[in-house]
Design a protein around this motif. Structure first.
Motif, PDB file in Angstrom:
ATOM      1  N   ILE A   1      -0.674  -3.502 -10.639  1.00  0.00           N
ATOM      2  CA  ILE A   1      -0.946  -2.212 -10.007  1.00  0.00           C
ATOM      3  C   ILE A   1      -2.439  -1.912  -9.981  1.00  0.00           C
ATOM      4  CG2 ILE A   1      -0.655   0.293 -10.233  1.00  0.00           C
ATOM      5  CD1 ILE A   1       2.125  -0.242 -11.328  1.00  0.00           C
ATOM      6  N   THR A   2      -2.899  -1.530  -8.805  1.00  0.00           N
ATOM      7  CA  THR A   2      -4.237  -0.986  -8.624  1.00  0.00           C
ATOM      8  C   THR A   2      -4.063   0.472  -8.233  1.00  0.00           C
ATOM      9  OG1 THR A   2      -5.104  -3.104  -7.866  1.00  0.00           O
ATOM     10  CG2 THR A   2      -6.369  -1.138  -7.275  1.00  0.00           C
TER      11      THR A   2
ATOM     12  N   LEU B   1       0.865  -1.178   0.000  1.00  0.00           N
ATOM     13  CA  LEU B   1       0.000   0.000   0.000  1.00  0.00           C
ATOM     14  C   LEU B   1       0.900   1.226   0.000  1.00  0.00           C
ATOM     15  CD1 LEU B   1      -2.625  -0.889   2.747  1.00  0.00           C
ATOM     16  CD2 LEU B   1      -2.907  -1.006   0.286  1.00  0.00           C
ATOM     17  N   ILE B   2       0.772   2.051  -1.028  1.00  0.00           N
ATOM     18  CA  ILE B   2       1.644   3.214  -1.155  1.00  0.00           C
ATOM     19  C   ILE B   2       0.795   4.468  -1.326  1.00  0.00           C
ATOM     20  CG2 ILE B   2       3.538   4.254  -2.449  1.00  0.00           C
ATOM     21  CD1 ILE B   2       4.235   1.343  -3.315  1.00  0.00           C
ATOM     22  N   PRO B   3       0.681   5.258  -0.255  1.00  0.00           N
ATOM     23  CA  PRO B   3      -0.036   6.530  -0.376  1.00  0.00           C
ATOM     24  C   PRO B   3       0.837   7.533  -1.125  1.00  0.00           C
ATOM     25  CG  PRO B   3       0.797   6.284   1.850  1.00  0.00           C
ATOM     26  CD  PRO B   3       1.144   5.022   1.104  1.00  0.00           C
TER      27      PRO B   3
ATOM     28  N   LEU C   1      10.412  -1.685  -5.916  1.00  0.00           N
ATOM     29  CA  LEU C   1       9.470  -2.804  -5.823  1.00  0.00           C
ATOM     30  C   LEU C   1       9.813  -3.898  -6.830  1.00  0.00           C
ATOM     31  CD1 LEU C   1       6.172  -0.802  -5.376  1.00  0.00           C
ATOM     32  CD2 LEU C   1       7.315  -2.201  -3.646  1.00  0.00           C
ATOM     33  N   LEU C   2      10.197  -3.505  -8.027  1.00  0.00           N
ATOM     34  CA  LEU C   2      10.558  -4.487  -9.056  1.00  0.00           C
ATOM     35  C   LEU C   2      11.820  -5.258  -8.701  1.00  0.00           C
ATOM     36  CD1 LEU C   2       9.850  -2.576 -12.387  1.00  0.00           C
ATOM     37  CD2 LEU C   2       8.396  -4.226 -11.195  1.00  0.00           C
ATOM     38  N   ALA C   3      12.663  -4.668  -7.876  1.00  0.00           N
ATOM     39  CA  ALA C   3      13.927  -5.308  -7.491  1.00  0.00           C
ATOM     40  C   ALA C   3      13.744  -6.366  -6.400  1.00  0.00           C
ATOM     41  CB  ALA C   3      14.923  -4.249  -7.027  1.00  0.00           C
TER      42      ALA C   3
ATOM     43  N   GLU D   1       9.233   6.984  -9.553  1.00  0.00           N
ATOM     44  CA  GLU D   1       9.992   6.063 -10.404  1.00  0.00           C
ATOM     45  C   GLU D   1      10.936   5.207  -9.562  1.00  0.00           C
ATOM     46  OE1 GLU D   1      12.805   5.948 -14.385  1.00  0.00           O
ATOM     47  OE2 GLU D   1      11.966   7.863 -13.729  1.00  0.00           O
ATOM     48  N   ASP D   2      11.648   5.824  -8.627  1.00  0.00           N
ATOM     49  CA  ASP D   2      12.551   5.065  -7.754  1.00  0.00           C
ATOM     50  C   ASP D   2      11.776   4.087  -6.878  1.00  0.00           C
ATOM     51  OD1 ASP D   2      14.848   6.250  -8.756  1.00  0.00           O
ATOM     52  OD2 ASP D   2      14.959   7.741  -7.152  1.00  0.00           O
ATOM     53  N   CYS D   3      10.619   4.500  -6.403  1.00  0.00           N
ATOM     54  CA  CYS D   3       9.772   3.631  -5.595  1.00  0.00           C
ATOM     55  C   CYS D   3       9.368   2.392  -6.394  1.00  0.00           C
ATOM     56  CB  CYS D   3       8.537   4.400  -5.130  1.00  0.00           C
ATOM     57  SG  CYS D   3       7.332   3.404  -4.240  1.00  0.00           S
ATOM     58  N   TYR D   4       8.925   2.601  -7.610  1.00  0.00           N
ATOM     59  CA  TYR D   4       8.498   1.487  -8.460  1.00  0.00           C
ATOM     60  C   TYR D   4       9.675   0.571  -8.787  1.00  0.00           C
ATOM     61  CZ  TYR D   4       6.482  -1.019 -12.415  1.00  0.00           C
ATOM     62  OH  TYR D   4       6.043  -2.001 -13.264  1.00  0.00           O
TER      63      TYR D   4
END
Length: 78
Positions: free
Chosen positions: A59-60, A7-9, A24-26, A18-21
């Motif tokens: 992604i939702t 959950l990411i507000p 997550l992919l890593a 972009e860094d957050c995503y």
């Protein structure tokens, strides 16, 4: 079956998304979903998140009027 949901507000966080995503992919565990809750951003965050959602089916995206992080997280939990 998805075992982990992030959950990411988000509120006016375009420069971090972009860094957050990528972070997550890593992750080594792949069976997860990502729930971004846009809390009424006005800086382009919502547009970026819509593009990510169209690219990644995990992604939702939930859109809410700006009411703060607690409200955003509660919407994500719902």
């Amino acid at each position: 079956m998805i075992k982990i949901s992030y959950l990411i507000p988000v509120y006016n966080s375009i420069k971090y998304l972009e860094d957050c995503y990528k972070s997550l992919l890593a992750q080594t565990y792949r069976d997860f979903s990502i729930i971004f809750i846009d809390d009424g951003s006005t800086d382009g965050s919502l547009s970026f998140l819509e593009q990510l959602r169209d690219f990644d089916s995990r992604i939702t995206l939930i859109k809410t009027p700006h009411k703060g992080i607690v409200n955003a997280l509660n919407k994500g939990i719902e």
